[in-house]
Motif scaffolding. Structure first.
Motif: not given
Ligand code: NAP
Length: 383
Positions: A277, A287, A306-307, A344, A346-347
């Motif tokens: 990513t 975040e 997104h890592d 991640t 973001a998630r």
């Protein structure tokens, strides 16, 4: 498998006669040339090539077919080996299936596949050997039973069975004069790891570096086996490293060990590794805070939203620490499973923004739990 063939090759100067048990049925010898010509890259061709190389080196290598978990097939193979080669001097049990994967994601079937060759396989061998005891039964166990490791729960349990089996059976003579379980540290050969850690490239790369540096060579492996078999207790650890070195490797090297104790200082963090990513910086405070906790706990200089956690070198040990920090900062009771399901920044941030948007168990918000408790008390009162 890989170690069995490597040990067979090491024994070549002694010109041994070996019965090699494999669960694959090979084509008859008179078809080998055809198979090699028609499917040179197939699995049969690989095994035929290995057998021929062993024979050329002086090993009298006889392939036999049996799934080691099938008692009848194992008995039949041992009987046939006995008839064709004479009494066996010993049996080495190397059959195994690599584990790998977080417990939260393991299905019963996948765990059973790892347990079967070591547990059902050893019991099937024992049943067959009871009819024809041998001087030696050596079980190939793993040091994960002592030091643990990433996603190794089922594999550790399977090997712990071997250790316990050897301790219970050595000296009884019922199946072998000697039963030993050798708990190996990582060997230099790396197929095992390459398969087991296919989903965690960063961790795999680190493990491969460790194997190259401290893994057991084929010659050292045979030397250790010879000494263990000649004398020694029924359960032995054979490592290419000190126990401390292996433990640090298994539980996470330097930065991760520090992470468990409270984070890696900024000046000692390593650069973000190359990932699939592209780097994307955190976009809001939520975040940003999650990324900072990851950086701190993983010892990485920057984390993109997104890592994937495990590709950054995250382990279940570090995951526990990350989850504890995030729970305390956001006042929400997260569970380690939440991190595995949302690996991640973001998630995970989505979960922070909407804590009810996740499986109620095992990570529930305190408020939701309070609500559930209130509803349960009200229902009891109504009854
Ligand atoms: N390599 C290491 O660093 C290391 C370290 C510690 C302990 N060990 C132990 O040493 C042993 C050998 O490891 P390895 O590296 O040689 O692994 P490997 O190359 O994967 O060999 C394992 C072999 O076991 C066979 N097998 C699995 N289930 C079987 C079954 N039900 N019946 C018959 N055969 C079965 C596999 O056959 P298929 O090809 O058909 O799957 C494979 O040929 C394993 O038990 C492992 O736990 C290895």
């Amino acid at each position: 498998g890989e170690l069995a063939l490597a040990l067979a090759a090491q024994l070549a100067p002694l010109r041994p006669r070996l019965a090699l048990l494999h669960r694959r049925t090979l084509p008859p010898t008179d078809r080998w040339d055809t198979v090699l010509a028609e499917h040179p890259r197939g699995e049969d061709a690989r095994v035929i090539g290995e057998l021929r190389a062993l024979r050329a080196a002086g090993v009298e290598a006889h392939p036999f077919t049996a799934d080691v978990t099938d008692p009848d097939a194992v008995s039949a193979a041992l009987e046939e080996a006995h008839e064709r080669l004479g009494p066996l001097d010993g049996v080495l049990h190397l059959a195994g299936v690599a584990g790998g994967g977080l417990l939260q994601h393991r299905t019963r079937e996948r765990a059973d596949a790892v347990l079967a060759p070591k547990i059902a396989g050893t019991l099937a061998l024992a049943e067959a050997l009871r009819r024809r005891p041998v001087p030696l039964l050596a079980l190939f166990s793993s040091a994960v039973t002592a030091v643990g490791g990433f996603g190794e729960t089922d594999y550790a349990a399977a090997n712990a069975f071997l250790d316990a089996f050897a301790l219970a059976h050595d000296g009884t003579g019922a199946i072998a004069d000697r039963v030993v379980s050798v708990a190996w540290g990582p060997w230099r050969r790396d197929r095992w790891q390459t398969e087991a850690l296919a989903d965690a490239p960063e961790l795999r790369a680190r493990m491969l570096r460790y194997r190259a540096r401290s893994g057991i060579s084929d010659a050292a492996g045979l030397d250790a086996l010879t000494r263990v078999v000649a004398a020694g207790p029924p359960h032995v650890y054979a490592l290419g490293d000190t126990l401390d070195g292996l433990t640090a490797q298994a539980t996470g090297t330097g930065p991760e060990v520090e992470a468990a104790a409270g984070g890696v200082p900024a000046e000692r963090r390593r650069p973000r590794p190359p990932l699939r990513t592209p780097y994307l910086a955190p976009r809001d405070d939520t975040e940003r805070h999650i990324a900072e906790v990851w950086q701190d706990q993983l010892g990485v200089d920057r984390v993109g939203v997104h890592d994937p956690f495990f590709e950054l070198g995250g382990t279940s040990l570090v995951g526990l620490s990350v989850v504890a920090h995030l729970s305390s900062h956001f006042g929400i009771e997260f569970a380690p499973a939440n991190l595995f399901e949302r690996p991640t920044v973001a998630r995970f941030a989505e979960l922070v923004r909407d804590p009810d948007d996740h499986t109620p168990e095992p990570g529930t918000t305190r408020a939701a739990r309070r609500g559930e408790r209130r509803r349960a008390v009200a229902a009891r009162r109504r009854r």
